[in-house]
Design an enzyme around this catalytic site. Structure first.
Site, short mmCIF file in Angstrom:
data_model
loop_
_atom_site.label_atom_id
_atom_site.label_comp_id
_atom_site.label_asym_id
_atom_site.label_seq_id
_atom_site.Cartn_x
_atom_site.Cartn_y
_atom_site.Cartn_z
N HIS A 77 1.12 -1.68 0.02
CA HIS A 77 0.14 -0.48 0.08
C HIS A 77 0.75 1.34 -0.15
O HIS A 77 0.42 2.36 -0.95
CB HIS A 77 -1.32 0.21 1.55
CG HIS A 77 -1.71 -1.39 1.44
ND1 HIS A 77 -2.34 -1.68 2.26
CD2 HIS A 77 -2.57 -2.59 0.33
CE1 HIS A 77 -3.14 -2.66 2.45
NE2 HIS A 77 -2.67 -2.88 0.80
N HIS A 234 -9.52 -2.74 -4.12
CA HIS A 234 -8.50 -3.24 -3.16
C HIS A 234 -7.44 -3.44 -3.67
O HIS A 234 -6.12 -4.01 -3.90
CB HIS A 234 -8.46 -3.60 -1.45
CG HIS A 234 -7.61 -3.29 -1.09
ND1 HIS A 234 -7.04 -2.70 -0.49
CD2 HIS A 234 -6.79 -4.77 -0.93
CE1 HIS A 234 -6.18 -2.95 0.17
NE2 HIS A 234 -6.05 -4.79 -0.28
N ASP A 238 -3.86 -2.93 -4.64
CA ASP A 238 -2.33 -3.91 -4.54
C ASP A 238 -1.44 -4.28 -5.73
O ASP A 238 -0.39 -4.22 -5.26
CB ASP A 238 -2.78 -5.18 -4.25
CG ASP A 238 -3.57 -5.45 -2.48
OD1 ASP A 238 -3.19 -4.69 -1.58
OD2 ASP A 238 -4.09 -5.98 -1.94
N HIS A 261 -1.32 -11.33 -5.19
CA HIS A 261 0.19 -11.01 -4.14
C HIS A 261 0.99 -11.51 -5.35
O HIS A 261 2.15 -11.39 -5.96
CB HIS A 261 0.45 -10.76 -3.25
CG HIS A 261 -0.05 -10.06 -2.50
ND1 HIS A 261 -0.23 -8.05 -2.42
CD2 HIS A 261 -0.82 -9.77 -1.18
CE1 HIS A 261 -1.11 -7.48 -2.38
NE2 HIS A 261 -1.48 -8.40 -1.00
ZN LIG Z 1 -3.49 -5.06 0.02
#
Ligand SMILES: [Zn+2]
Length: 307
Positions: A77, A234, A238, A261
């Site tokens: 973030h 969100h 990311d 991720h």
């Molecule tokens: Zn996140």
């Protein structure tokens, strides 16, 4: 367009998601061509680390950078905010092993950088421009990048949960769009997952104040959602952080399906390993802006002629 740094040093303190302890983070201005630099304390003194895709060691809960015995977790973030507010050069001193989770969003970080002020420098901004299309796919999830002036992300998620389902969002990057549409979107987790992590001594700082938490049927946070499609927004936050592990911001149009991720990092590693083939460093100077303006003008005139 010129490179930018922050006007003055600022700091904040918050709870780490993993450790549950208080951690202090300081931002300081940095010279042109420094890039984003983490200053970390360890047993053998201070080190400076520039985030690189090859340093990402763990992507289970968040993105962790590791270099020798030094590591720093939950960087995504923070990196997303720095890049999205067009800050090129900054030093981040972290008094701990992770970046505080705050409210699970990037809004407090964006606010802090605005407090510090963002300052133009003399040298031109440099970016990576994609030369040709690049696609990475794993288990039906994919990231596709195509050449584009500027950064655009078209992201789709599909969760078998009544509050999430299929969500798609098209983000055309700018500091204003980031602050309005992306920065406030919080991280999310499922109750069973949170309980499992806690029993393993992880996510000790996780709570309804640091994330959206869902059980099988509903959002458990009393205040509800900040956007009806907060989940996909969100995921874009990311993604912005996970692609910031490169020397320069990448200008391309990304189409992303169901990534996270782990896949974001595999994509970045593959792209940067083949940097000569796929990327070129471009200075955003005034001349180039004029060329684009001319092109836009020409397209506009063309549209008129075809009416
Ligand atoms: Zn996140």
């Amino acid at each position: 367009m010129k490179q930018k740094t922050i006007k003055k040093a600022v700091h904040y303190t918050g709870i780490g998601l993993h450790s549950g302890s208080q951690i202090k983070v300081e931002f300081s201005p940095a010279k042109e061509n420094t890039g984003i630099v983490f200053s970390l304390h360890g047993e053998h003194g201070n080190v400076f680390i520039k985030p690189d895709a090859a340093m990402v060691s763990d992507t289970m809960l968040a993105t962790t950078l590791e270099c020798d015995e030094y590591s720093i977790a939950t960087v995504e973030h923070l990196l997303a905010t720095i890049r999205s507010l067009d800050v090129d050069n900054i030093t981040i001193t972290v008094h701990g092993k992770e970046i505080p989770i705050m409210d699970g969003s990037a809004a407090p970080l964006a606010y802090l950088l605005r407090e510090a002020g963002i300052q133009k420098q003399a040298k031109n901004k440099k970016v990576y421009r994609l030369k040709k299309a690049f696609r990475f796919e794993l288990d039906g999830k994919y990231i596709e990048a195509k050449p584009n002036d500027g950064l655009v992300i078209d992201y789709t998620i599909d969760f078998a949960h009544p509050c999430i389902g299929k969500q798609q969002y098209l983000y055309e990057a700018s500091p204003a769009a980031f602050e309005k549409d992306i920065a406030k979107a919080r991280t999310f987790g499922f109750l069973e997952q949170v309980e499992h992590l806690r029993s393993n001594g992880l996510a000790l700082g996780g709570s309804l104040e640091t994330a959206i938490v869902l059980d099988k049927f509903a959002v458990l946070n009393a205040e509800g959602l900040r956007y009806k499609d907060e989940f996909v927004r969100h995921k874009i936050l990311d993604f912005l952080g996970d692609i910031a592990v490169s020397a320069y911001p990448i200008h391309a149009k990304f189409t992303v399906f169901a990534s996270g991720h782990h896949i974001n990092n595999l994509f970045m590693r593959a792209l940067l390993e083949n940097a000569d083939e796929y990327l070129e460093v471009v200075e955003l100077n005034d001349e180039r802006i004029n060329v684009n303006a001319k092109k836009q003008q020409k397209n506009f005139a063309g549209n008129l002629a075809s009416i």
